[in-house]
Design a protein around this motif. Structure first.
Motif, PDB file in Angstrom:
ATOM      1  N   VAL A 219       0.902  -1.113   0.132  1.00 43.37           N
ATOM      2  CA  VAL A 219       0.007  -0.030   0.197  1.00 43.37           C
ATOM      3  C   VAL A 219       0.949   1.352  -0.022  1.00 43.37           C
ATOM      4  O   VAL A 219       1.902   1.223   0.448  1.00 43.37           O
ATOM      5  CB  VAL A 219      -0.855   0.087   1.255  1.00 43.37           C
ATOM      6  N   ASP A 220       0.368   2.457  -0.602  1.00 42.22           N
ATOM      7  CA  ASP A 220       1.020   3.591  -0.449  1.00 42.22           C
ATOM      8  C   ASP A 220       0.419   4.223   0.723  1.00 42.22           C
ATOM      9  O   ASP A 220      -0.697   4.577   0.722  1.00 42.22           O
ATOM     10  CB  ASP A 220       0.972   4.491  -1.766  1.00 42.22           C
ATOM     11  N   LEU A 221       1.111   4.611   1.611  1.00 46.11           N
ATOM     12  CA  LEU A 221       0.602   5.379   2.676  1.00 46.11           C
ATOM     13  C   LEU A 221       1.095   6.939   2.488  1.00 46.11           C
ATOM     14  O   LEU A 221       2.172   7.196   2.131  1.00 46.11           O
ATOM     15  CB  LEU A 221       1.421   4.742   4.260  1.00 46.11           C
ATOM     16  N   HIS A 222      -0.014   7.656   2.707  1.00 49.34           N
ATOM     17  CA  HIS A 222       0.315   9.146   2.623  1.00 49.34           C
ATOM     18  C   HIS A 222      -0.011   9.807   3.925  1.00 49.34           C
ATOM     19  O   HIS A 222      -1.009   9.505   4.737  1.00 49.34           O
ATOM     20  CB  HIS A 222      -0.769   9.615   1.619  1.00 49.34           C
ATOM     21  N   VAL A 223       0.922  10.849   4.140  1.00 47.77           N
ATOM     22  CA  VAL A 223       0.760  11.631   5.184  1.00 47.77           C
ATOM     23  C   VAL A 223       0.802  13.147   4.775  1.00 47.77           C
ATOM     24  O   VAL A 223       1.847  13.211   4.317  1.00 47.77           O
ATOM     25  CB  VAL A 223       1.824  11.361   6.360  1.00 47.77           C
ATOM     26  N   ARG A 224      -0.198  13.821   5.407  1.00 47.58           N
ATOM     27  CA  ARG A 224      -0.373  15.255   4.706  1.00 47.58           C
ATOM     28  C   ARG A 224      -0.881  16.024   5.689  1.00 47.58           C
ATOM     29  O   ARG A 224      -1.447  15.737   6.645  1.00 47.58           O
ATOM     30  CB  ARG A 224      -0.942  15.183   3.471  1.00 47.58           C
ATOM     31  N   ALA A 225      -0.549  17.412   5.539  1.00 49.39           N
ATOM     32  CA  ALA A 225      -1.010  18.343   6.535  1.00 49.39           C
ATOM     33  C   ALA A 225      -2.667  18.904   6.111  1.00 49.39           C
ATOM     34  O   ALA A 225      -2.893  18.592   4.895  1.00 49.39           O
ATOM     35  CB  ALA A 225      -0.333  19.563   6.432  1.00 49.39           C
ATOM     36  N   ALA A 226      -3.374  19.097   6.984  1.00 51.56           N
ATOM     37  CA  ALA A 226      -4.650  19.473   6.720  1.00 51.56           C
ATOM     38  C   ALA A 226      -4.814  20.880   5.914  1.00 51.56           C
ATOM     39  O   ALA A 226      -4.034  21.784   5.884  1.00 51.56           O
ATOM     40  CB  ALA A 226      -5.447  19.959   8.115  1.00 51.56           C
ATOM     41  N   GLN A 227      -5.739  20.822   4.923  1.00 51.33           N
ATOM     42  CA  GLN A 227      -5.761  21.833   4.131  1.00 51.33           C
ATOM     43  C   GLN A 227      -6.707  22.992   4.618  1.00 51.33           C
ATOM     44  O   GLN A 227      -6.511  24.089   4.300  1.00 51.33           O
ATOM     45  CB  GLN A 227      -6.127  21.351   2.685  1.00 51.33           C
ATOM     46  N   ALA A 228      -7.796  22.552   5.234  1.00 45.11           N
ATOM     47  CA  ALA A 228      -8.775  23.633   5.611  1.00 45.11           C
ATOM     48  C   ALA A 228      -7.839  24.678   6.465  1.00 45.11           C
ATOM     49  O   ALA A 228      -7.270  24.120   7.493  1.00 45.11           O
ATOM     50  CB  ALA A 228      -9.956  23.092   6.389  1.00 45.11           C
ATOM     51  N   GLY A 229      -8.463  25.905   6.719  1.00 48.45           N
ATOM     52  CA  GLY A 229      -7.688  26.792   7.430  1.00 48.45           C
ATOM     53  C   GLY A 229      -7.932  26.671   8.775  1.00 48.45           C
ATOM     54  O   GLY A 229      -8.464  25.590   9.563  1.00 48.45           O
ATOM     55  N   PRO A 230      -7.904  27.945   9.680  1.00 48.03           N
ATOM     56  CA  PRO A 230      -8.232  27.854  11.000  1.00 48.03           C
ATOM     57  C   PRO A 230      -9.690  27.634  11.052  1.00 48.03           C
ATOM     58  O   PRO A 230     -10.591  27.758  10.458  1.00 48.03           O
ATOM     59  CB  PRO A 230      -7.626  29.258  11.412  1.00 48.03           C
ATOM     60  N   HIS A 231      -9.991  27.392  12.406  1.00 48.20           N
ATOM     61  CA  HIS A 231     -11.377  26.833  13.051  1.00 48.20           C
ATOM     62  C   HIS A 231     -12.072  26.231  11.894  1.00 48.20           C
ATOM     63  O   HIS A 231     -13.243  26.270  11.189  1.00 48.20           O
ATOM     64  CB  HIS A 231     -11.919  28.192  13.080  1.00 48.20           C
ATOM     65  N   ALA A 232     -11.512  25.007  11.547  1.00 51.68           N
ATOM     66  CA  ALA A 232     -11.986  24.057  10.250  1.00 51.68           C
ATOM     67  C   ALA A 232     -13.451  23.452  11.024  1.00 51.68           C
ATOM     68  O   ALA A 232     -14.089  23.067   9.956  1.00 51.68           O
ATOM     69  CB  ALA A 232     -10.850  23.009  10.121  1.00 51.68           C
ATOM     70  N   ALA A 233     -13.508  23.075  12.228  1.00 55.79           N
ATOM     71  CA  ALA A 233     -14.847  22.740  12.351  1.00 55.79           C
ATOM     72  C   ALA A 233     -15.981  23.409  12.230  1.00 55.79           C
ATOM     73  O   ALA A 233     -17.000  23.215  11.858  1.00 55.79           O
ATOM     74  CB  ALA A 233     -14.876  22.477  13.922  1.00 55.79           C
ATOM     75  N   LEU A 234     -15.772  25.040  12.055  1.00 59.17           N
ATOM     76  CA  LEU A 234     -16.852  25.615  11.530  1.00 59.17           C
ATOM     77  C   LEU A 234     -17.101  25.379   9.896  1.00 59.17           C
ATOM     78  O   LEU A 234     -18.447  25.353   9.695  1.00 59.17           O
ATOM     79  CB  LEU A 234     -16.485  27.246  11.674  1.00 59.17           C
ATOM     80  N   THR A 235     -16.195  25.422   9.359  1.00 58.91           N
ATOM     81  CA  THR A 235     -16.357  24.814   8.040  1.00 58.91           C
ATOM     82  C   THR A 235     -17.144  23.478   7.847  1.00 58.91           C
ATOM     83  O   THR A 235     -18.024  23.513   7.061  1.00 58.91           O
ATOM     84  CB  THR A 235     -15.295  24.931   7.117  1.00 58.91           C
ATOM     85  N   GLY A 236     -16.700  22.751   8.516  1.00 57.42           N
ATOM     86  CA  GLY A 236     -17.199  21.228   8.375  1.00 57.42           C
ATOM     87  C   GLY A 236     -18.673  21.327   8.882  1.00 57.42           C
ATOM     88  O   GLY A 236     -19.253  20.283   8.567  1.00 57.42           O
ATOM     89  N   GLY A 237     -18.947  21.915  10.054  1.00 62.82           N
ATOM     90  CA  GLY A 237     -20.143  22.068  10.339  1.00 62.82           C
ATOM     91  C   GLY A 237     -21.223  22.501   9.273  1.00 62.82           C
ATOM     92  O   GLY A 237     -22.369  21.815   9.045  1.00 62.82           O
ATOM     93  N   ALA A 238     -20.823  23.639   8.760  1.00 62.78           N
ATOM     94  CA  ALA A 238     -21.667  24.247   7.729  1.00 62.78           C
ATOM     95  C   ALA A 238     -21.861  23.515   6.540  1.00 62.78           C
ATOM     96  O   ALA A 238     -22.768  23.336   6.003  1.00 62.78           O
ATOM     97  CB  ALA A 238     -21.007  25.513   7.240  1.00 62.78           C
ATOM     98  N   ARG A 239     -20.641  22.834   6.064  1.00 58.10           N
ATOM     99  CA  ARG A 239     -20.706  22.108   4.969  1.00 58.10           C
ATOM    100  C   ARG A 239     -21.509  20.726   5.359  1.00 58.10           C
ATOM    101  O   ARG A 239     -22.326  20.259   4.276  1.00 58.10           O
ATOM    102  CB  ARG A 239     -19.478  21.306   4.554  1.00 58.10           C
ATOM    103  N   GLU A 240     -21.470  20.242   6.398  1.00 55.32           N
ATOM    104  CA  GLU A 240     -22.557  19.336   6.881  1.00 55.32           C
ATOM    105  C   GLU A 240     -23.919  19.349   6.567  1.00 55.32           C
ATOM    106  O   GLU A 240     -24.827  18.828   6.313  1.00 55.32           O
ATOM    107  CB  GLU A 240     -22.197  18.745   8.114  1.00 55.32           C
TER     108      GLU A 240
END
Lengths: 418, 418
Positions: free
Chosen positions: A384-405
């Motif tokens: 398997v190729d394992l990928h590790v990356r940094a989060a892309q969503a900016g600060p306060h990502a949960a606000l964006t995630g909640g609204a998207r949800e």
DNA sequence: GGCAATAGTTCATCCGTACAACAAATGCGG
DNA sequence: CCGCATTTGTTGTACGGATGAACTATTGCC
């Protein structure tokens, strides 16, 4: 993309004669005529929203397999419901009648993200295009705070923002409140939020937002959903493990663009996975939890900084001590985090790891250790190729995630809006 | 029973202007008229199969919400397809026309389970009632065996059994081959099965079963599905973690009666979760994996027995040394297993743990330690009841699970049989 | 300017479910 | 023994929604 061998639902082959399974599983209900309409409305909405280049009605028909006539009526309903907007017909150089591009309707139906965290309150409004329509973030020290006061203040902020949004003719479809703790989505109750000092309370009424549909969720889970938007340069993965490092360590699992929540949504607690049973005692009472190696305070101490230093201080220290970005052992947290992540991958088989919170900024000094330990400990690593990356969503990502949800729920049932 | 807050599918809210997500997700396809029929056929089939007491047509209508007229036509089709059988009308003491009870059809459509394991080959046939119609299990020492020879022999066994079954007028709907290794359901290839000494091969053609639909799966995953049948005295849980102890340690996750498989089905590898980074080196190359504490050989050594002793010897030794069943520390494996299981529960939030293989018999000497460590290390333990129980399915559970899986697929798409 | 090509709409048809009426088979009370 | 209530299962009509073909609209190209 679903590799599960057709294991979609309850099995139900029962051995004759043994009495069990007495609760009648009602199932998703009978399929009637209007079920077709609902299903296909959803299909058309997804086609319009998930494609990078705008589609015409004919394009939607080709993409969905529906007849052009059917698509026309469905699109008309979505346009009337203000979920989809028609752009001016574009004459694309080809012969034939010009197509009318269909796009997500901007500034029409919006989702509201709310968050209480240890050091801020936030409100963010997103429209169907993913644009931030409005937001308010207020810093504050909220350890051991009074839930009624804090949530009342957040409710005020939300009303200010939604009033402005409604005055512009937009409709708030609902809200998600992100909280840093154990949340029970069945009852809407917060069991415990250690860093806030809250426990056993029903937060939604304290917001005082009247009849607005507000649901609560764990902060890391919603932050993970924000990653589904992808970044400016990098595509969003469909399945990933999300781990966010802060005072505590939060986790979430996304499979096929949907949260995996276990039985109660209390999964992803990677902060208390065993790193070393001979390690220091954790606040949870056990020994050698990841949090004791890769929690914010532990990382600060390991770098010789006061435990409550800001993240910038740690970054500065790392740069100052000349620890090579990309080099190993810059932070002791790296190998510990790798060990816990390897357990995570061994148990879940999700090969993309997204690191958020403090880890996003610290990733240059963590990556080498994390990847080395993953390669050692993940059983399927050779295949398997394992990928590790940094989060892309900016600060306060949960606000964006909640609204998207909220908006995702709208698109999943557009029939309610026609 | 689905507590996920409406996270059923792909999200797809894309920020306008960024080009990504270019693969068009075709989705489950357009809903047409006959989709209704397929959906409701499935619904009726589930109603008939999942209920302990047989339902009449009217009962199915009440349970599903469909009109009696609709149910009648659907049931008639299922009866014609030999999936459902009508029992003689029963005059139940009440007024009114007597109801015709509907039950899963016995000895009509059957599923075939196949398995190659380290010490045996097996074939088992189940009918829709869950009865074992026929089976063959042949012991053998298959470490480092020749795949072509072994699978050819298994194919012969399968043909003998299916010929007999077909001669009785039954139809074999398909087969599942259980293998103790990493299996890729996408390609049908076995990546590696360390204990068999097999790697990188396509096992299905070597069976020589012609056009019979055979799919492969991991042995522990199928054994977990067998637990969905429940036991004689105890109901089957809808969601559980299954861990089977043998030479290796296999795991599986079932949520809402369906396997959770991660991205490739290579999840549940609890045997290589960290128990102690200072522990012994594992065959996988890492240090302190659970397998080094709770694998069969490790348990034998810890009890002072030769590593390849039979399980009965260990049980006898435990009884002989007077280790109190239910007492702590009878086996060093107990606390190690508890530690790894605690990680599992913390990461997945599935609160029922089913222990199979050798662990099922050893559970009396493991339970106290496992439960104590779980209570210590599972973060949500104060809010959740954790259950640890022994597997209910008898020997060669993967055979049963594979056959059940075939039949589950039949019931999920009964339209193909009308 | 005619023609080919593509987008979108209109209309007759088909399919499957719902609802209501009806037939079948029983228990019960007189 | 008969009438009636009751429940099951079936038949026939109506309706909603998707389809495919025909039709209109609008452009590019020769």
């Amino acid at each position: 993309m679903n590799y599960c061998p057709g294991l979609g639902y309850s099995q139900g082959v029962t051995t004759a004669g043994t009495a069990r399974d007495t609760t009648t599983r009602t199932g998703p209900g009978a399929a009637r005529q209007h079920t077709l309409r609902e299903r296909n409305l959803e299909l058309v909405a997804r086609a319009v929203f998930e494609v990078p280049e705008p589609l015409s009605r004919a394009g939607v028909a080709a993409a969905t397999g529906l007849a052009r006539a059917t698509v026309s009526t469905l699109v008309d309903q979505l346009v009337a419901a203000r979920l989809v907007r028609e752009l001016p017909a574009v004459t694309g150089g080809r012969a034939g009648r010009p197509a009318v591009p269909l796009v997500p309707a901007p500034r029409s139906v919006v989702g509201l993200g709310l968050e209480v965290n240890v050091d801020y309150l936030g409100v963010r409004v997103l429209d169907l295009t993913g644009d931030v329509v409005s937001e308010r973030v207020v810093p504050g020290a909220l350890h051991d705070s009074d839930p009624a006061v804090v949530l009342g203040r957040l409710g005020e902020l939300a009303r200010e923002v939604t009033d402005g949004v409604a005055a512009s003719g937009m409709t708030v479809a609902g809200a998600r409140l992100a909280l840093p703790g154990l949340v029970d989505p069945r009852t809407g109750l917060l069991e415990v939020a250690p860093n806030l000092g809250w426990s056993s309370l029903d937060p939604v009424p304290l917001l005082g937002l009247g009849d607005l549909a507000v649901r609560i969720a764990n902060e890391a889970k919603l932050a993970a959903l924000a990653e589904l938007a992808g970044g400016s340069d990098v595509a969003a993965p469909d399945s990933f493990i999300f781990v966010s490092g802060d005072v505590g360590i939060g986790g979430a699992v996304v499979v096929d663009r949907a949260l995996f929540l276990g039985e109660r949504g209390w999964n992803g607690e990677i902060g208390h996975v065993v790193v070393d049973p001979a390690g220091p005692r954790c606040s949870c009472g056990a020994f050698g939890c990841l949090e004791q190696y890769a929690g914010k305070e532990a990382m600060m101490r390991a770098a010789g900084l006061p435990p409550d230093s800001p993240l910038a201080a740690l970054v500065a220290r790392l740069a100052q001590t000349g620890a090579a970005a990309g080099g190993a052992q810059a932070l002791p947290a790296g190998r510990a985090l790798g060990s816990a992540l390897a357990d995570f991958v061994n148990l879940l088989d999700v090969g993309t790891i997204v690191l958020g919170g403090a880890y996003a900024e610290l990733l240059p000094w963590l990556r080498a250790d994390v990847e080395a330990v993953l390669a050692d400990r993940v059983l399927a690593a050779p295949f398997v190729d394992l990928h590790v990356r940094a989060a892309q969503a900016g600060p306060h990502a949960a606000l964006t995630g909640g609204a998207r949800e909220v908006l995702r729920a709208v698109l999943a049932a557009p029939a309610a809006w026609v």
